[in-house]
Design a protein around this motif. Structure first.
Motif, PDB file in Angstrom:
ATOM      1  N   ALA A  53       0.830  -1.209   0.000  1.00  0.00           N
ATOM      2  CA  ALA A  53       0.000   0.000   0.000  1.00  0.00           C
ATOM      3  C   ALA A  53       0.862   1.256   0.000  1.00  0.00           C
ATOM      4  O   ALA A  53       0.597   2.221  -0.735  1.00  0.00           O
ATOM      5  N   ARG A  54       1.911   1.253   0.824  1.00  0.00           N
ATOM      6  CA  ARG A  54       2.803   2.415   0.871  1.00  0.00           C
ATOM      7  C   ARG A  54       3.566   2.574  -0.447  1.00  0.00           C
ATOM      8  O   ARG A  54       3.767   3.695  -0.937  1.00  0.00           O
ATOM      9  N   GLN A  55       3.979   1.461  -1.032  1.00  0.00           N
ATOM     10  CA  GLN A  55       4.722   1.523  -2.289  1.00  0.00           C
ATOM     11  C   GLN A  55       3.820   2.022  -3.422  1.00  0.00           C
ATOM     12  O   GLN A  55       4.247   2.825  -4.264  1.00  0.00           O
ATOM     13  N   ALA A  56       2.568   1.549  -3.443  1.00  0.00           N
ATOM     14  CA  ALA A  56       1.621   2.030  -4.449  1.00  0.00           C
ATOM     15  C   ALA A  56       1.387   3.536  -4.304  1.00  0.00           C
ATOM     16  O   ALA A  56       1.316   4.276  -5.299  1.00  0.00           O
ATOM     17  N   GLU A  57       1.283   3.985  -3.060  1.00  0.00           N
ATOM     18  CA  GLU A  57       1.091   5.414  -2.800  1.00  0.00           C
ATOM     19  C   GLU A  57       2.318   6.212  -3.234  1.00  0.00           C
ATOM     20  O   GLU A  57       2.196   7.332  -3.747  1.00  0.00           O
ATOM     21  N   HIS A  58       3.513   5.629  -3.067  1.00  0.00           N
ATOM     22  CA  HIS A  58       4.749   6.303  -3.463  1.00  0.00           C
ATOM     23  C   HIS A  58       4.845   6.448  -4.974  1.00  0.00           C
ATOM     24  O   HIS A  58       5.216   7.521  -5.485  1.00  0.00           O
ATOM     25  N   PHE A  59       4.522   5.373  -5.708  1.00  0.00           N
ATOM     26  CA  PHE A  59       4.660   5.405  -7.164  1.00  0.00           C
ATOM     27  C   PHE A  59       3.532   6.198  -7.836  1.00  0.00           C
ATOM     28  O   PHE A  59       3.776   6.921  -8.804  1.00  0.00           O
ATOM     29  N   THR A  60       2.302   6.049  -7.335  1.00  0.00           N
ATOM     30  CA  THR A  60       1.140   6.691  -7.975  1.00  0.00           C
ATOM     31  C   THR A  60       0.244   7.281  -6.895  1.00  0.00           C
ATOM     32  O   THR A  60      -0.820   6.729  -6.599  1.00  0.00           O
ATOM     33  N   PRO A  61       0.635   8.402  -6.304  1.00  0.00           N
ATOM     34  CA  PRO A  61      -0.136   8.952  -5.186  1.00  0.00           C
ATOM     35  C   PRO A  61      -1.583   9.286  -5.529  1.00  0.00           C
ATOM     36  O   PRO A  61      -2.452   9.220  -4.668  1.00  0.00           O
ATOM     37  N   GLY A 185      11.266   2.022   6.732  1.00  0.00           N
ATOM     38  CA  GLY A 185      11.193   2.356   5.316  1.00  0.00           C
ATOM     39  C   GLY A 185      10.683   1.177   4.527  1.00  0.00           C
ATOM     40  O   GLY A 185      10.668   0.033   5.012  1.00  0.00           O
ATOM     41  N   ILE A 186      10.271   1.430   3.294  1.00  0.00           N
ATOM     42  CA  ILE A 186       9.695   0.370   2.469  1.00  0.00           C
ATOM     43  C   ILE A 186      10.733  -0.703   2.159  1.00  0.00           C
ATOM     44  O   ILE A 186      10.502  -1.903   2.367  1.00  0.00           O
ATOM     45  N   ALA A 187      11.910  -0.298   1.674  1.00  0.00           N
ATOM     46  CA  ALA A 187      12.941  -1.272   1.301  1.00  0.00           C
ATOM     47  C   ALA A 187      13.393  -2.082   2.515  1.00  0.00           C
ATOM     48  O   ALA A 187      13.517  -3.313   2.455  1.00  0.00           O
ATOM     49  N   ALA A 188      13.635  -1.392   3.637  1.00  0.00           N
ATOM     50  CA  ALA A 188      14.074  -2.090   4.848  1.00  0.00           C
ATOM     51  C   ALA A 188      13.007  -3.057   5.345  1.00  0.00           C
ATOM     52  O   ALA A 188      13.326  -4.141   5.847  1.00  0.00           O
ATOM     53  N   GLY A 189      11.744  -2.691   5.197  1.00  0.00           N
ATOM     54  CA  GLY A 189      10.661  -3.585   5.601  1.00  0.00           C
ATOM     55  C   GLY A 189      10.646  -4.860   4.791  1.00  0.00           C
ATOM     56  O   GLY A 189      10.489  -5.957   5.335  1.00  0.00           O
ATOM     57  N   TYR A 190      10.833  -4.748   3.482  1.00  0.00           N
ATOM     58  CA  TYR A 190      10.877  -5.936   2.635  1.00  0.00           C
ATOM     59  C   TYR A 190      12.067  -6.833   2.992  1.00  0.00           C
ATOM     60  O   TYR A 190      11.940  -8.061   3.051  1.00  0.00           O
ATOM     61  N   VAL A 191      13.216  -6.235   3.231  1.00  0.00           N
ATOM     62  CA  VAL A 191      14.410  -7.019   3.573  1.00  0.00           C
ATOM     63  C   VAL A 191      14.202  -7.743   4.905  1.00  0.00           C
ATOM     64  O   VAL A 191      14.552  -8.923   5.047  1.00  0.00           O
ATOM     65  N   ALA A 192      13.624  -7.061   5.883  1.00  0.00           N
ATOM     66  CA  ALA A 192      13.376  -7.691   7.182  1.00  0.00           C
ATOM     67  C   ALA A 192      12.439  -8.889   7.037  1.00  0.00           C
ATOM     68  O   ALA A 192      12.668  -9.955   7.625  1.00  0.00           O
TER      69      ALA A 192
END
Length: 423
Positions: A53-61, A185-192
């Motif tokens: 959801a956060r990534q979608a909001e980042h790419f296409t607010p 952050g989004i990237a750190a969340g995915y890595v975790a």
């Protein structure tokens, strides 16, 4: 089926002709299985609860809901195909370590790779590709893990084991949401989430307890038979068909309820604090009441020998929670609904899984058949965004959306009564 002379190895049961595994597994195996299952759910719900959801909001607010619907819908379509296919392939696997473990290993590694792709995705196309890889790989693990239960757990214990798998499911949702929130952050969340998912399968794999299929017992592979096997005629197996439909409706209700929870807090509740933290709090509250009921519900079902009454009433409780979200659009209302949802979903998760394993048509094709059942988990993820987006945008908003989810859940509860071979 029987093993070839000398085919057995210590700790690796060969499935018996009665359709149950070579010996009742102990608590260590159930714990390792539950941990591996928890890792799968972390890999799914860290993204689904917050990160996508956060990534979608980042790419296409300006079009976040539509982007989220596209990504999750395509990923769910992949899941819908992957789960039964990998389940069927695991049914035919003749590896020395067993027929399920190789797919747990491959799925865990592939899921971590997909989450890494998501972490560094530069646009929506890469985001979609990464999520499809996550769905493809983690469904290989999930298909193998769920098939291991009827392989090795006798009927009288499946409610209990289903309860612990329910604990791991809600734990995965909670841990995934916590990792996504705490990572910063989004990237750190995915890595975790990737690291956790990968490490979670290690104890299960290390135990090397798996049902083995001797090479001599594997039927010849024919494409036409392989593909046609995924159609399980509900006229020949009506209880399987009704079980599939009820699970589909309950999961559609649940998917509609949870997929837009972040946007529900920001757009309907007007939550004043950090919405990510709000989702985490609601998930934790749901987990508390779920954990209080999930194992107890499974044990109670095992002792009484009854499944349907538990599924019916738990489904009605779930529907009541969604209706609370429809009519009480405040933070207090969301808290109460989360607590009620946990009570219902805890009992439903454990007992419904036991019910499903009791209506499988064939002991030899458990992975495939459970994969077909699991389409009822994936298909709602395709349909939920297609239903939710126009309802939220044009047809009445979140009140109508959650009322619709409640009505669908009631339908699923009622249809459980059509199953005849299970009490």
């Amino acid at each position: 089926m029987t093993a070839e002379p000398g085919a057995e190895a210590p700790g690796v049961p060969v499935e018996g002709a009665d359709g149950e595994g070579g010996g009742e597994p102990g608590g260590r195996w159930v714990g390792a299985l539950s941990l591996a299952n928890l890792g799968v759910w972390v890999g799914w719900f860290g993204p689904l609860q917050l990160l996508l959801a956060r990534q979608a909001e980042h790419f296409t607010p300006g079009h976040k809901a539509s982007t989220l619907a596209l990504v999750t819908g395509v990923g769910a379509a992949v899941s819908m195909v992957a789960n039964p296919v990998f389940g069927a392939l695991s049914d035919r696997t003749t590896a020395r370590v067993g027929r399920r473990i190789p797919w747990v290993v491959a799925g865990g590694a592939g899921g971590a790779a997909g989450l890494a792709v998501l972490a560094w995705a530069p646009d929506v196309a890469a985001m979609t590709a990464g999520w499809c890889l996550v769905q493809l790989a983690l469904n290989a693990s999930f298909a193998a893990l769920t098939a291991a239960v009827p392989d090795q757990v006798p009927y009288r214990r499946r409610g209990l084991v289903g309860g612990w798998l329910g604990v791991s499911q809600v734990g995965g949702i909670l841990v995934g949401t916590a990792l996504a929130t705490a990572a910063g952050g989004i990237a750190a969340g995915y890595v975790a989430c990737a690291v956790f998912s990968l490490l979670a399968v290690v104890p299960y794999v290390a135990m090397r307890r798996d049902a083995r299929l001797p090479a001599s017992a594997r039927p010849p592979f024919r494409w036409r038979e392989f593909v046609s096997g995924f159609w399980i005629d509900p006229r020949r197996h009506p209880d399987f068909g009704w079980a599939w439909l009820t699970r589909f409706l309950m999961n559609l209700s649940y998917s509609i309820s949870t997929m837009y929870l972040l946007y529900y807090l920001t757009d309907a509740v007007r939550y004043e604090g950090d919405a990510d933290t709000g989702v985490l709090v609601l998930t934790a509250l749901d987990a508390v009441t779920l954990l209080a009921t999930v194992v107890i519900g499974g044990i109670w079902s095992d002792r009484t020998g009854r499944r349907k009454v538990f599924v019916v009433w738990s489904g009605l409780v779930i529907s009541a929670a969604t209706l609370l979200l429809a009519v009480w659009q405040t933070w207090t209302g969301a808290v109460v609904a989360s607590l009620v949802l946990g009570v219902g979903y805890g009992v439903y998760t454990s007992v419904d899984f036991a019910l499903l394993t009791d209506v499988l048509p064939s002991a030899a094709d458990r992975g495939r058949d459970l994969g077909v059942i699991n389409i009822a988990n994936a298909l709602p993820q395709v349909l939920a965004p297609a239903i939710a987006a126009p309802v939220v945008t044009h047809l009445g908003g979140y009140g109508v959306l959650y009322a619709l989810a409640g009505a669908i859940g009631v339908g699923g509860s009622v249809l459980v009564g059509r199953i005849r071979s299970v009490r």
